[in-house]
Design an enzyme around this catalytic site. Structure first.
Site, PDB file in Angstrom:
ATOM      1  N   VAL A 284       0.918  -1.242  -0.057  1.00 33.44           N
ATOM      2  CA  VAL A 284       0.020  -0.101  -0.039  1.00 33.44           C
ATOM      3  C   VAL A 284       0.997   1.314   0.069  1.00 33.44           C
ATOM      4  CG1 VAL A 284      -1.648   1.234   1.052  1.00 33.44           C
ATOM      5  CG2 VAL A 284      -1.830  -1.177   1.305  1.00 33.44           C
ATOM      6  N   ASN A 486      20.056  -6.010 -15.405  1.00 37.24           N
ATOM      7  CA  ASN A 486      20.379  -7.107 -16.067  1.00 37.24           C
ATOM      8  C   ASN A 486      21.126  -6.367 -17.295  1.00 37.24           C
ATOM      9  OD1 ASN A 486      19.702  -9.279 -14.483  1.00 37.24           O
ATOM     10  ND2 ASN A 486      17.638  -9.461 -15.512  1.00 37.24           N
TER      11      ASN A 486
END
Length: 613
Positions: A284, A486
């Site tokens: 939240v 990556n």
């Protein structure tokens, strides 16, 4: 006379510079300068040095250095250092630490954890080897300001590594083919028996689009993203400009922006434990209104966090006030049932962690904390929820497990979210409400809620390099969360953000689970003009560093009078722009002028949020 003397001095200086430009004789140069200016003040040497520096060669890459370091949760990741030749001397320019893509599973089996750790270590070790050997040789003597050229070389290098890996896998498969073909198909038979036993479940499963296979991450791919980011930081350092401005110039083809907007932070304040009864909500978050400065918005979020910690104090340490309830008379009646559980710990995301029993409980907790300090959700602060729905899909039943033992189909999930937003109109963003494979339900949800809140895809944008070549791979949505991990390159991020801008998508830069202490993500978000930045909570050092960087950029832009604030949140009314189902495009069209919608104050919120039966 003074003019003639200055003219002779300038001429002699230029002649000296011309003579010594091609001669590496620093001692003779110093003697000559001392002879030229015996009576000049000392600062003249500094002025002369600045003048002569214009004739020096542009800095070029001398070497790269890669090493294994720790990220914010103590796991290994990659750091890349850039050393350049500056005025014939080697100088360390900068370093960059790239975040890992690995997700943190808090309740994973020990075997799974050990396998992930081994894979992570192998990947980082391979990345270090690539940087210190292949990339070090390949990029030597190149200018770090040539980002596009270097990124292109990095992409070609990575493509070769991918092909080499495919060849190795093919040889291994051919080598084991003879052994596996002789083995009896026991596993296949057991699977068939299980499918026969399930009966109706197997027929239900066929109606659910299967999950797309996870894209394999090449071992060592961190070297590509880490090197590209380090090159960008080195280019900004050599130009003597901040990284965010360097990124903005790269995106705008060196056209300097007159004004810049900063991304609004999505501040995670509550993390819902997946092993609790509530499965659907992962985070939240709070989003400050656009009218506030970022400093004011973050301070307001911290005030709410302090009040939430007070509300979540364990029994015996302090009173636990009842949760807010919009329906009069209900608060006292259900006080015991609505009381939140005790605070357990701070999540790796940097926010408070608690287990919840229903969908409304974490939202009511936020509302209570705001009310207690005199703030109103929907005007003084807004809500966003990260559902991570792909993590709660039960593929045997073909439904989402939103609560323990409570399942909903993809079509029913749309109704759940419509009801949730209607009861909590302060929700202006929902991240990953559905799997990316449920494209039809994404379309339905956009038409139902697109004019009220942002519907954001995060899981669908894991591979930026592939997404920029096929942007239609993401479902219909309002925006996309991009993560720099990556083999992602800075040029890829710039190109993809431009495509998203052209198609009306909102760009969000997001932190991965294993965040690093490098604050470059904030500069990337500011330079790209992202609408939001998703940094997690402010309670961990690697995340607080990024909030501090965001505040520093705001202060710098305000001082330079180049900071521009957005007028309001912009939502897209998909229902007006939608086409018939057979012709509906999968890509979001650009927003129209009449689709801009100011956020109104929330109405009364209802308790006991239920799910459609």
């Amino acid at each position: 006379m003074e003019a003639d003397a200055d003219g002779r001095l300038r001429q002699e200086t230029e002649e000296a510079a011309e003579y010594y430009r091609g001669h590496r004789v620093p001692q003779r140069m110093e003697e000559a300068l001392n002879a030229l200016f015996p009576l000049r003040p000392a600062d003249l040497y500094g002025d002369l040095a600045n003048y002569l520096s214009k004739f020096s060669k542009a800095p070029v890459i001398h070497r790269l250095a890669g090493r294994k370091v720790l990220d914010g949760v103590g796991q290994p990741t990659l750091e890349v250092e850039i050393y350049c030749t500056v005025k014939n001397c080697e100088k360390r320019i900068c370093s960059a630490i790239i975040s890992s893509h690995y997700q943190i599973h808090e309740n994973a089996l020990s075997e799974t954890t050990e396998a992930d750790e081994k894979e992570r270590n192998d990947s980082v070790s391979t990345a270090v080897e690539w940087v210190n050997e292949s990339l070090n040789t390949m990029l030597r003597d190149l200018k770090p300001t040539d980002q596009c050229e270097i990124d292109k070389m990095l992409g070609e290098f990575f493509s070769k590594k991918v092909e080499e890996n495919k060849e190795i896998q093919k040889e291994e498969e051919e080598g084991t083919l003879s052994l596996t073909s002789c083995a009896p198909p026991a596993v296949a038979c057991s699977k068939q028996k299980k499918e026969a036993k399930t009966g109706k479940k197997s027929s239900t499963e066929r109606t659910v689009p299967p999950a797309e296979p996870n894209e394999s991450v090449l071992c060592g791919s961190l070297a590509i993203g880490g090197t590209s980011l380090a090159i960008a930081k080195a280019g900004a350092s050599i130009k003597h400009i901040p990284l965010y401005l360097h990124i903005a110039l790269l995106k705008r083809s060196q056209d300097s922006p007159e004004e810049m907007t900063l991304p609004l932070p999505m501040v995670s304040l509550l993390s819902c434990e997946k092993f609790a009864k509530l499965k659907l909500v992962k985070e939240v978050m709070l989003i400050p209104p656009v009218q506030l400065s970022l400093k004011q918005g973050i301070e307001r979020a911290l005030d709410i966090q302090k009040e939430m910690m007070r509300l979540l104090e364990p029994a015996g340490k302090g009173p636990c006030p009842p949760l807010a309830d919009s329906k009069k008379g209900r608060a006292h009646k259900k006080e015991k049932k609505a009381s939140p559980p005790a605070l357990k710990r701070v999540s790796h995301l940097g926010c408070l962690t608690m287990g919840c029993d229903n969908l409304e409980q974490p939202l009511l907790l936020m509302q209570t904390a705001c009310n207690n300090i005199g703030l109103a959700l929907g005007t003084d602060m807004y809500l966003a929820i990260n559902c991570a729905a792909h993590e709660v899909m039960d593929y045997v039943k073909g439904k989402y497990e939103i609560l323990t033992g409570t399942f909903r189909s993809a079509d029913e999930m749309v109704d759940v979210y419509v009801e949730l937003v209607n009861k909590f109109p302060s929700i202006i963003a929902i991240v990953d409400p559905l799997r990316k494979e449920d494209r039809q339900q994404w379309n339905s949800m956009c038409c139902a809620l697109g004019s009220k809140c942002y519907l954001i895809a995060e899981d669908a944008a894991t591979n930026i390099s592939k997404l920029k070549t096929n942007i239609n791979n993401i479902p219909m949505c309002s925006g996309v969360v991009l993560k720099y991990v990556n083999q992602t390159k800075v040029s890829d991020l710039i190109e993809l953000s431009g495509l998203l801008d052209g198609q009306g998508h909102v760009t969000i830069l997001g932190s991965p689970d294993g965040e690093s202490p490098d604050a470059s993500l904030v500069d990337l978000a500011a330079g790209l003009g992202a609408r939001f930045i998703k940094l997690g909570g402010p309670s961990r050092g690697e995340r607080a560093t990024k909030y501090n960087r965001l505040l520093a950029i705001e202060e710098e832009l305000a001082k330079n009078r180049t900071l521009r604030y957005e007028a309001n949140f912009e939502f897209t009314d998909f229902a007006e722009e939608s086409q018939p189902e057979t012709q509906r495009p999968e890509v979001l069209p650009p927003p129209q002028e009449d689709s801009l919608r100011a956020r109104s104050a929330p109405g009364e919120q209802h308790a006991d949020l239920g799910c459609p039966k």
